[in-house]
Each structure stands twice: as structure tokens, then as C-alpha cells.
Write an enzyme that holds these catalytic residues in place. Structure first.
Site, PDB file in Angstrom:
ATOM      1  N   GLY A   7      15.633 -42.974 -48.315  1.00  0.00           N
ATOM      2  CA  GLY A   7      15.435 -43.680 -47.056  1.00  0.00           C
ATOM      3  C   GLY A   7      14.025 -44.209 -46.919  1.00  0.00           C
ATOM      4  O   GLY A   7      13.095 -43.438 -46.664  1.00  0.00           O
ATOM      5  N   GLY A   9      12.686 -46.594 -44.713  1.00  0.00           N
ATOM      6  CA  GLY A   9      12.573 -47.404 -43.507  1.00  0.00           C
ATOM      7  C   GLY A   9      11.154 -47.468 -42.991  1.00  0.00           C
ATOM      8  O   GLY A   9      10.186 -47.361 -43.740  1.00  0.00           O
ATOM      9  N   GLY A  12       9.637 -44.034 -43.850  1.00  0.00           N
ATOM     10  CA  GLY A  12       9.863 -43.488 -45.174  1.00  0.00           C
ATOM     11  C   GLY A  12       8.927 -43.995 -46.250  1.00  0.00           C
ATOM     12  O   GLY A  12       8.390 -43.217 -47.039  1.00  0.00           O
ATOM     13  N   SER A 120       6.613 -36.639 -36.576  1.00  0.00           N
ATOM     14  CA  SER A 120       5.993 -37.546 -35.613  1.00  0.00           C
ATOM     15  C   SER A 120       4.774 -38.196 -36.256  1.00  0.00           C
ATOM     16  O   SER A 120       4.042 -37.567 -37.017  1.00  0.00           O
ATOM     17  CB  SER A 120       5.563 -36.786 -34.349  1.00  0.00           C
ATOM     18  OG  SER A 120       4.994 -37.664 -33.397  1.00  0.00           O
ATOM     19  N   GLY A 122       5.002 -42.010 -36.590  1.00  0.00           N
ATOM     20  CA  GLY A 122       5.387 -43.411 -36.570  1.00  0.00           C
ATOM     21  C   GLY A 122       4.765 -44.207 -37.704  1.00  0.00           C
ATOM     22  O   GLY A 122       4.527 -43.706 -38.806  1.00  0.00           O
ATOM     23  N   LYS A 170      11.082 -31.126 -31.990  1.00  0.00           N
ATOM     24  CA  LYS A 170      10.816 -32.567 -32.022  1.00  0.00           C
ATOM     25  C   LYS A 170      11.523 -33.278 -30.867  1.00  0.00           C
ATOM     26  O   LYS A 170      10.994 -34.242 -30.291  1.00  0.00           O
ATOM     27  CB  LYS A 170      11.269 -33.143 -33.358  1.00  0.00           C
ATOM     28  CG  LYS A 170      11.087 -34.662 -33.506  1.00  0.00           C
ATOM     29  CD  LYS A 170       9.649 -35.124 -33.249  1.00  0.00           C
ATOM     30  CE  LYS A 170       9.348 -36.505 -33.794  1.00  0.00           C
ATOM     31  NZ  LYS A 170      10.279 -37.562 -33.436  1.00  0.00           N
ATOM     32  N   HIS A 173       9.465 -32.709 -27.854  1.00  0.00           N
ATOM     33  CA  HIS A 173       8.274 -33.548 -28.043  1.00  0.00           C
ATOM     34  C   HIS A 173       8.556 -34.972 -27.590  1.00  0.00           C
ATOM     35  O   HIS A 173       7.786 -35.580 -26.842  1.00  0.00           O
ATOM     36  CB  HIS A 173       7.884 -33.506 -29.523  1.00  0.00           C
ATOM     37  CG  HIS A 173       6.936 -34.569 -29.974  1.00  0.00           C
ATOM     38  ND1 HIS A 173       7.338 -35.872 -30.206  1.00  0.00           N
ATOM     39  CD2 HIS A 173       5.612 -34.535 -30.268  1.00  0.00           C
ATOM     40  CE1 HIS A 173       6.311 -36.588 -30.603  1.00  0.00           C
ATOM     41  NE2 HIS A 173       5.246 -35.805 -30.657  1.00  0.00           N
ATOM     42  N   ASN A 174       9.696 -35.527 -28.015  1.00  0.00           N
ATOM     43  CA  ASN A 174      10.018 -36.905 -27.662  1.00  0.00           C
ATOM     44  C   ASN A 174      10.365 -37.048 -26.186  1.00  0.00           C
ATOM     45  O   ASN A 174      10.082 -38.080 -25.570  1.00  0.00           O
ATOM     46  CB  ASN A 174      11.157 -37.421 -28.538  1.00  0.00           C
ATOM     47  CG  ASN A 174      10.692 -37.776 -29.935  1.00  0.00           C
ATOM     48  OD1 ASN A 174       9.684 -37.254 -30.414  1.00  0.00           O
ATOM     49  ND2 ASN A 174      11.398 -38.657 -30.608  1.00  0.00           N
ATOM     50  N   GLU A 177       7.167 -37.271 -24.498  1.00  0.00           N
ATOM     51  CA  GLU A 177       6.641 -38.613 -24.782  1.00  0.00           C
ATOM     52  C   GLU A 177       7.214 -39.638 -23.807  1.00  0.00           C
ATOM     53  O   GLU A 177       6.485 -40.500 -23.301  1.00  0.00           O
ATOM     54  CB  GLU A 177       6.996 -38.978 -26.223  1.00  0.00           C
ATOM     55  CG  GLU A 177       6.586 -40.353 -26.688  1.00  0.00           C
ATOM     56  CD  GLU A 177       7.124 -40.622 -28.080  1.00  0.00           C
ATOM     57  OE1 GLU A 177       7.938 -41.563 -28.223  1.00  0.00           O
ATOM     58  OE2 GLU A 177       6.749 -39.891 -29.017  1.00  0.00           O
ATOM     59  N   TYR A 178       8.512 -39.533 -23.521  1.00  0.00           N
ATOM     60  CA  TYR A 178       9.138 -40.447 -22.553  1.00  0.00           C
ATOM     61  C   TYR A 178       8.407 -40.365 -21.212  1.00  0.00           C
ATOM     62  O   TYR A 178       8.109 -41.390 -20.585  1.00  0.00           O
ATOM     63  CB  TYR A 178      10.604 -40.068 -22.323  1.00  0.00           C
ATOM     64  CG  TYR A 178      11.597 -40.599 -23.324  1.00  0.00           C
ATOM     65  CD1 TYR A 178      11.348 -40.585 -24.692  1.00  0.00           C
ATOM     66  CD2 TYR A 178      12.830 -41.083 -22.897  1.00  0.00           C
ATOM     67  CE1 TYR A 178      12.283 -41.043 -25.598  1.00  0.00           C
ATOM     68  CE2 TYR A 178      13.777 -41.555 -23.797  1.00  0.00           C
ATOM     69  CZ  TYR A 178      13.505 -41.522 -25.145  1.00  0.00           C
ATOM     70  OH  TYR A 178      14.434 -41.984 -26.035  1.00  0.00           O
TER      71      TYR A 178
END
Length: 299
Positions: A7, A9, A12, A120, A122, A170, A173-174, A177-178
Site C-alpha cells: 500500500g 498511498g 505509505g 499519525s 499524515g 488512534k 486520537h482522531n 482531532e475533530y
């Protein structure tokens, strides 16, 4: 060590490059060959097929999969029959923790270990490193510490518990983040709408100089406002990739009040609506009970 990677992306490819920089060898496979040239520039080896990838790894193997949650079972269906006892598969994507626990049990029947690694960082991870939240058997985790060390900044990875714990941490965590992003968005809209008209980029920069709300997200806000001061080049439609929904679902199941995270998720839903039916009904109700004026439209 030598590791397989499936992967390539948004994250990755950079993860492969960082693992290589850490002195390890990577054999990588991707669903399409469009990433092959870029991969080879990192020093990694290309595998034409998943079978080829597994064949290029000496047992006990370690194979990292970095694919969307909906593709994980398909990937495991292809990889597991090729693996042997004591091989390790690392799922570095965002998956529902309950799905991870189910997959762990499935792989354990074949003597294969599964580590779930919430990742995490990005698109900036290549430069600053990735924060890794890892669940699964300690012995399997210990074998992968050299790779985790290559990917993460100092103190940037942690074994957080049994299988599923990495993806659960995670997920939370997200969800956080929101909420943080929504608070920044609302605050900057208030600044933008006020009569004072401050320079929003300058305010973002100021707040990062010792303020209690300083953060990397605020640095990214400054960057975005520098390139487009009024954000006129983008629409205010905000997608969600699932982790916020899972966080709210688990908060309900555990009876844990999480109103900020829930409302930030709903704000994303609202951002995608134009002339929502709910708002039309609100206007109609005000007209019916109070005779308030409404804006007519030519439907």
C-alpha cells in the site's frame, strides 16, 4: 531488518522512504504500478505480486499493510495463505478496533501474529516522523521495535495494550482531532466576521508563540491562511473518514459523555448540506406559529 510493505498511498510511500533511511530494507507492493518509479528512488525493492513480495522475505517475515479499512480483509485473504508460522502482519491503517480483535483471532489460528498500529503524521511524517500507537502481543511488538524506531521521532511509539488497543487509541486520537479542529474553525470564523478584521495568518502565528492553544494544527492553519488569506480557493465541505463516527459510537456504548467530539462530527455532516430540508422545516415552523417571513425559492 527486511520488511514487506503493501500500500503506497498518501502515507505509505513516505513511510517506506523513512524505513529505508533508518537502515532497513523494504520490499513493496502496490495495487497499481504507477508508484514503481518513485518507490525505486527510495532504494526499496518492487514486488510485481503479493506472492513475489512474500517470496522475497525470509521467515519469520514481517509484512506491513497500509490500506483503507474496507480493504484489510481482502488483503489478509491474499497474504495469510502465503505466510508461515510466526510471521507478523502489521495493520497500520485506521480500522475499527473490534474488527482488529476479530482478525487477530483469525490469524492466531494459523500461528501468525497481528499488530495493529495506529499511525499519525499524515503527509508530514517523512520529515518529522510518525506517532505510532501499537496493540498486540508484546513478543511480536519487540521484534518490530527497530522498524518502529525508524518511523517515529524520539518517544514517538508505544505499545498500548492487547490486540485492538492500537486502533482504539488512534480512534480516540482522531476524535479529539475533530474537536480541536472544529474549535479553531469556529474561533477563526468569529475573528473573520468581526468588525476588527485582524490578519488571521498573523493571529495564528501569534497564538503559537507561547499561547496555551498553540499546536501543530495551528501551524497548519497559519500555513493555509498564508497561501489563501480568505480561503477562497476551496469549498467548506468537510469529509470524514470514519474514526469520528466510531469514537461517537463507542462513547455511546460506554456511556461516556463526549459532546464536543459528537458535535464536531455533526458539523462535518452539516458542511456537506446545501439548503438542508431540516432548515427549510425550521423556517416553515416559524412562519406557521409566528407568521415570520420566509425566503421563497422557485423550486
Amino acid at each position: 531488518m527486511r520488511i514487506g510493505f503493501c500500500g503506497l498511498g498518501r502515507m505509505g510511500m513516505n513511510m517506506v522512504a523513512r524505513i529505508q533511511r533508518g537502515g532497513h530494507e523494504v520490499v513493496a507492493w502496490n495495487r497499481t504500478k504507477s508508484k514503481q518509479d518513485a518507490l525505486l528512488k527510495t532504494g526499496a525493492s518492487w514486488a510485481e505480486t503479493i506472492e513475489d513480495l512474500v517470496a522475497q522475505l525470509a521467515p519469520p517475515r514481517a509484512i506491513w499493510i497500509m490500506v483503507p479499512a474496507e480493504s484489510v480483509d481482502e488483503m489478509l485473504d491474499r497474504i495469510v495463505p502465503l505466510c508461515e508460522h510466526d510471521d507478523i502482519i502489521i495493520d497500520g491503517g485506521n480500522c475499527r478496533h473490534s474488527d482488529t480483535a476479530r482478525r487477530f483471532q483469525r490469524l492466531a489460528q494459523h500461528g501468525i501474529h497481528l499488530l495493529d498500529c495506529g499511525t499519525s503524521g499524515g503527509i508530514w511524517g517523512l520529515e518529522i516522523g510518525y506517532c505510532l500507537m501499537i496493540g498486540g502481543e508484546v513478543a511480536a511488538y519487540d521484534r518490530l521495535v527497530p522498524v518502529f524506531s525508524a518511523l517515529a521521532p524520539p518517544d514517538g511509539f508505544l505499545h498500548v495494550g492487547e490486540s485492538g488497543a492500537g486502533h482504539f487509541v488512534k480512534m480516540v486520537h482522531n476524535g479529539i482531532e475533530y474537536g480541536i479542529m472544529q474549535a479553531y474553525a469556529e474561533g477563526f470564523e468569529l475573528l473573520q466576521t468581526s468588525d476588527y478584521s485582524p490578519d488571521l495568518r498573523a493571529v495564528a502565528h501569534l497564538w503559537n508563540q507561547g499561547s496555551v492553544i498553540r499546536s501543530w494544527l495551528l501551524e497548519l492553519a497559519e500555513r493555509a491562511l498564508e497561501h489563501d488569506p480568505k480561503l477562497e480557493s476551496i469549498r467548506g465541505s468537510v469529509d470524514d473518514s470514519g474514526e469520528g463516527r466510531w469514537t461517537v459510537h463507542d462513547a455511546v456504548d460506554l456511556a461516556v459523555p463526549a459532546p464536543v467530539i459528537a458535535m464536531s462530527l455533526f458539523a462535518r455532516f452539516a458542511s456537506r448540506q446545501s439548503d438542508a430540508f431540516s432548515n427549510r422545516l425550521l423556517a416553515a415552523l416559524r412562519r406557521e406559529f409566528g407568521g415570520h417571513a420566509v425566503e421563497e425559492c422557485g423550486r
